[in-house]
Design a protein around this motif. Structure first.
Motif, PDB file in Angstrom:
ATOM      1  N   GLU A  15       0.876  -1.174   0.000  1.00 28.77           N
ATOM      2  CA  GLU A  15       0.000   0.000   0.000  1.00 28.77           C
ATOM      3  C   GLU A  15       0.904   1.213   0.000  1.00 28.77           C
ATOM      4  N   LEU A  16       0.837   1.999  -1.037  1.00 32.79           N
ATOM      5  CA  LEU A  16       1.668   3.199  -1.100  1.00 32.79           C
ATOM      6  C   LEU A  16       0.890   4.352  -0.475  1.00 32.79           C
ATOM      7  N   LEU A  17       1.406   4.899   0.615  1.00 36.73           N
ATOM      8  CA  LEU A  17       0.714   5.986   1.295  1.00 36.73           C
ATOM      9  C   LEU A  17       1.294   7.318   0.838  1.00 36.73           C
ATOM     10  N   ASN A  18       0.426   8.139   0.276  1.00 40.18           N
ATOM     11  CA  ASN A  18       0.854   9.480  -0.119  1.00 40.18           C
ATOM     12  C   ASN A  18       0.381  10.461   0.933  1.00 40.18           C
ATOM     13  N   VAL A  19       1.271  10.871   1.775  1.00 40.49           N
ATOM     14  CA  VAL A  19       0.879  11.733   2.880  1.00 40.49           C
ATOM     15  C   VAL A  19       1.461  13.120   2.631  1.00 40.49           C
ATOM     16  N   HIS A  20       0.611  14.136   2.764  1.00 38.89           N
ATOM     17  CA  HIS A  20       1.005  15.444   2.272  1.00 38.89           C
ATOM     18  C   HIS A  20       1.558  16.404   3.316  1.00 38.89           C
ATOM     19  N   SER A  21       1.528  16.018   4.587  1.00 33.99           N
ATOM     20  CA  SER A  21       2.121  16.935   5.562  1.00 33.99           C
ATOM     21  C   SER A  21       2.647  16.155   6.750  1.00 33.99           C
ATOM     22  N   GLN A  22       3.549  16.769   7.492  1.00 35.25           N
ATOM     23  CA  GLN A  22       4.117  16.063   8.629  1.00 35.25           C
ATOM     24  C   GLN A  22       3.074  15.862   9.725  1.00 35.25           C
ATOM     25  N   ARG A  23       2.104  16.779   9.763  1.00 35.30           N
ATOM     26  CA  ARG A  23       1.032  16.608  10.745  1.00 35.30           C
ATOM     27  C   ARG A  23       0.249  15.327  10.452  1.00 35.30           C
ATOM     28  N   ARG A  24      -0.042  15.081   9.174  1.00 39.50           N
ATOM     29  CA  ARG A  24      -0.784  13.874   8.791  1.00 39.50           C
ATOM     30  C   ARG A  24       0.029  12.621   9.120  1.00 39.50           C
ATOM     31  N   ILE A  25       1.337  12.709   8.954  1.00 35.85           N
ATOM     32  CA  ILE A  25       2.176  11.547   9.265  1.00 35.85           C
ATOM     33  C   ILE A  25       2.098  11.240  10.758  1.00 35.85           C
ATOM     34  N   ALA A  26       2.196  12.288  11.562  1.00 36.39           N
ATOM     35  CA  ALA A  26       2.121  12.103  13.010  1.00 36.39           C
ATOM     36  C   ALA A  26       0.765  11.502  13.403  1.00 36.39           C
TER      37      ALA A  26
END
Ligand SMILES: Cc1cc2nc3c(=O)[nH]c(=O)nc-3n(C[C@H](O)[C@H](O)[C@H](O)COP(=O)(O)OP(=O)(O)OC[C@H]3O[C@@H](n4cnc5c(N)ncnc54)[C@H](O)[C@@H]3O)c2cc1C
Ligand SMILES: NC(=O)c1ccc[n+]([C@@H]2O[C@H](COP(=O)([O-])OP(=O)(O)OC[C@H]3O[C@@H](n4cnc5c(N)ncnc54)[C@H](OP(=O)(O)O)[C@@H]3O)[C@@H](O)[C@H]2O)c1
Lengths: 441, 245
Positions: free
Chosen positions: A22-33
């Protein structure tokens, strides 16, 4: 808004192994956290430009850092740049070369991310003087398994700093980093090259030119006997004055996987011989742009497809200086005897090792060779592994796709300290790559 | 040095365009609703070489604040060379069919807010006697299709409004550029499977900067969408209504 999850088949640069992820495209560091704070069942690993050769950036879930591509701060006095981990070295060069700054350390392709450069603790042609990439990093921001974001440096969370640099993404997601660019007056490199007759002379020359900023040797790894290890040694210095033009993006592309028969023993031999004889005199000098100098293969996009659909692997090992000539000779002889081709055989002298737990370089010599994958290759490489280990050497994790857990644990003595830090931060419950599972980390 | 106002500055396409202008050393006034993203983009633009970057928050559906925001932008930058409008949403078509409220909200976000902001900017540029109004509409505005006609209608409205505005402002030395991207790989389209027709926001941004420079009036981007849409516009309605598009 949708998070951007895509089911994909991914692989590293060597096109082996391939895996569903599953390739996760996360657009901000907040979303990663936020994502990390909500624990999942699946193994997760960060992925930058996917230029590692094997399975280091593959897992059930692969988090693309390419959307973390912002520059944050630049100090025009010191050259300190802080940028997000998904920024590529190529982009940094485009922006900073015209202003008179260059990368302190660069690998042989500019299409890698800052995060990838730190996680693999990459080295360049100046390792003997300037160490690895992380040696120029003063601080980094890391998202831990529980979603906490912390700063790591040599004075703050130091043990995590030393584990993360060279840690192959297994301590967390690097979000951004601060490192120091070096001033240049020209985009050109003054290159001088020397032909050597055999391995002994090549290693002597490395010693002789240890003050050269950049040095690397292309070994004609198919010639044997008296000529074993004959090379083209290439030195480089930044030209003191001139144009500061950055590279342009190349257009050539290998459009699909080539039939792998194209790369057989004869074509490889021809290539090696041509390369060696390309230079007729024993010593030559010229000025070249940094792009062809550091990144000769970047001009041809997706050149990895030349190896065909079964893919290839790069075998890069280092052996300590003490084992130098004898070790290198033994291994080269073995490769020549096997009649297996390597398109590239790059030799480099490493300077002192740094304090990172899993960084690859130790003082000595490193050789990198590409092998097309076939049914008998891995048995052969297992044999090489034993010789490398006997000489006290080890393999580069970012190139590896197949070494055994035993080989790894024998040759990376700090693996236990590393595993402990992973356990302390909960990383072992979240961050795994196919590689870390294979190596028992 | 160019002075540039961007509304919807956190859009992926806008952001890449901002980078190109920053590299040219432009002065930037960036407007969007998410202050954290705005600050990130502003810092990035400064490092890339922007002479000056100011940020301002605005939810485009807060119509009452439009006047002050535009006023402020012009007051800060003085003369403005380019106004880029990039905000937008991709409505859930099926949900819109079940909700008048949602449909109207989407029309507000994607059409009326733009028209309000355009009206305010147009008069100032007219007085100034120069500048470019560059607005991202979409190829979707060229013809209504069952899969996404709320969005299409909004974008089509913007395009027709821009035509009129162009006609009006031409005599005043103001250019009006209608930007019609095809499929672009951005957060807005994160859920879609990508194929060969998909472009990167970097490509779109480069084409926008070039089109502004050349004083173009309509930009299909990438270029091949001009031909795709030519065909789509010319399919007779008797046939078109039967298609599953
Ligand atoms: C043609 C070519 C030449 C090369 N030459 C050299 C060379 O001269 N010297 C050298 O040292 N290497 C060299 N390499 C290897 C390359 O520099 C490394 O593999 C580098 O790590 C690739 O960076 P990437 O962004 O593609 O990372 P990926 O391949 O995507 O990932 C590599 C590792 O880094 C981790 N990682 C990536 N981003 C992050 C992040 N943000 N946070 C945490 N972990 C992360 C991944 O999990 C993975 O373990 C070369 C590779 C190629 C293809
Ligand atoms: N992607 C495509 O395929 C495509 C094709 C044709 C046209 N377009 C158009 O291109 C433009 C840019 O879109 P994009 O593709 O770059 O997608 P994007 O990155 O999702 O950008 C959309 C932007 O609109 C902003 N926005 C939405 N509602 C808003 C509101 N009420 N107030 C303020 N800002 C608001 C969003 O702000 P937040 O960041 O705060 O969410 C976001 O920055 C849009 O007009 C879109 O319709 C896109």
């Amino acid at each position: 808004m949708n998070q951007g999850i895509n089911q994909r088949t991914l692989c590293g640069w060597g096109q082996y192994p391939k895996t569903e992820t599953e390739l996760l495209n996360v657009h901000s560091q907040r979303r990663i956290a936020e994502m990390l704070a909500a624990p999942g069942e699946k193994s997760l690993i960060a992925r930058g430009m996917g230029r590692s050769y094997g399975d280091s950036a593959l897992a059930e879930q692969t988090l693309s850092t390419l959307h973390l591509n912002h520059l944050i701060e630049f100090n025009t006095d010191t050259g300190d740049i802080r940028c997000a981990a998904g920024v590529t070295l190529s982009e940094l060069l485009e922006i900073f070369v015209p202003r008179g700054w260059f990368l302190p350390v660069t690998p042989g392709t500019k299409f890698v991310t800052v995060g990838g450069a730190i996680a693999s603790d990459v080295h360049g042609k100046n390792h003997h003087l300037h160490g690895c990439f992380s040696d120029h990093v003063s601080a980094l921001k890391l998202a831990l398994a529980n979603g906490d974001i912390i700063t790591c440096s040599r004075s703050e969370n130091a043990s995590l700093f030393y584990a993360t640099c060279g840690g192959m993404g297994l301590t967390g997601i690097i979000l951004n980093a601060t490192f120091r660019l070096i001033p240049i007056e020209s985009a050109l490199i003054a290159e001088s090259s020397y032909k050597t007759a055999n391995l002994a002379e090549t290693l002597e020359r490395f010693e002789e030119f240890e003050q050269a900023t950049y040095s690397v040797a292309w070994i004609d790894c198919l010639s044997s006997g008296q000529k074993l290890g004959r090379s083209l040694l290439m030195l480089g210095e930044h030209v003191p004055q001139g144009d500061l033009q950055a590279h342009r993006s190349g257009k050539l592309k290998v459009p699909f996987n080539m039939p792998s028969q194209l790369l057989n023993r004869y074509s490889v031999q021809a290539f090696n011989t041509l390369y060696y004889h390309k230079q007729t005199r024993s010593h030559a000098q010229r000025e070249v742009h940094y792009d062809p100098y550091f990144y000769p293969l970047d001009g041809l996009h997706d050149w990895n497809r030349l190896y065909g659909k079964n893919g290839f692997t790069q075998y890069q090992f280092v052996i300590p200086k003490a084992a130098g000539l004898e070790g290198m000779q033994t291994i080269l002889q073995r490769i020549v005897a096997s009649k297996r081709g390597s398109f590239l055989a790059v030799l480099k002298a490493f300077g002192k090792a740094n304090d990172n737990l899993l960084s690859f370089p130790v003082e000595g010599y490193t050789l990198a060779l590409d092998f097309k994958i076939d049914a008998t290759l891995f048995a052969f490489l297992d044999e090489l592994d034993r010789i490398v280990l006997d000489f006290g050497g080890r393999l580069y994790l970012t190139k590896d796709a197949r070494m055994s857990e035993t080989t790894f644990k024998q040759s990376y003595p700090n693996w236990e300290a590393f595993a402990e830090i992973r356990a302390q931060t909960g990383a072992d419950r979240c961050f795994h790559s196919l590689q870390s599972l294979r190596l028992g980390l | 040095m160019k002075n540039i106002l961007v509304i919807g500055a956190t859009s992926a396409i806008a952001e890449q365009t901002i980078r190109l202008y920053a590299q040219q050393g432009a002065r930037l006034y960036l407007v969007a609703r998410d202050v954290e993203k705005l600050e990130t983009i502003a810092a990035d633009a400064r490092v890339r070489g922007a002479a000056d970057v100011k940020i301002q928050t605005l939810d485009v559906n807060d119509f009452a604040t439009h006047e002050t925001v535009i006023e402020q932008a012009f007051a800060t930058l003085g003369q403005i060379d380019v106004v880029l409008m990039a905000h937008g949403t991709l409505p859930d078509q099926a949900a819109c069919e079940q909700s008048v409220e949602l449909t109207l909200k989407e029309l507000n976000t994607n059409a009326l807010s733009t028209i309000s902001l355009l009206t305010l900017c147009a008069n100032r540029l007219q007085t100034q006697g120069s500048g470019t109004l560059a607005v991202i509409s979409s190829v979707a505005g060229d013809r209504g299709r069952q899969s996404n006609y709320v969005y299409g209608a909004a974008k089509g409205m913007v395009s027709i409004f821009l035509q009129g505005l162009r006609n009006r402002l031409f005599a005043h030395g103001v250019n009006v550029l209608d930007i019609k991207p095809g499929f672009v790989d951005t957060p807005m389209t994160a859920a879609f499977k990508k194929g060969p027709l998909w472009a990167k926001p970097q490509q779109i941004a480069q084409s926008i900067v070039t089109a502004v420079e050349k004083g173009k009036h309509t930009l299909y981007t990438p270029f091949f969408w001009r031909w795709i849409m030519l065909i789509i516009r010319n399919i007779p309605e008797t046939i078109f209504k039967r298609l599953k598009l």
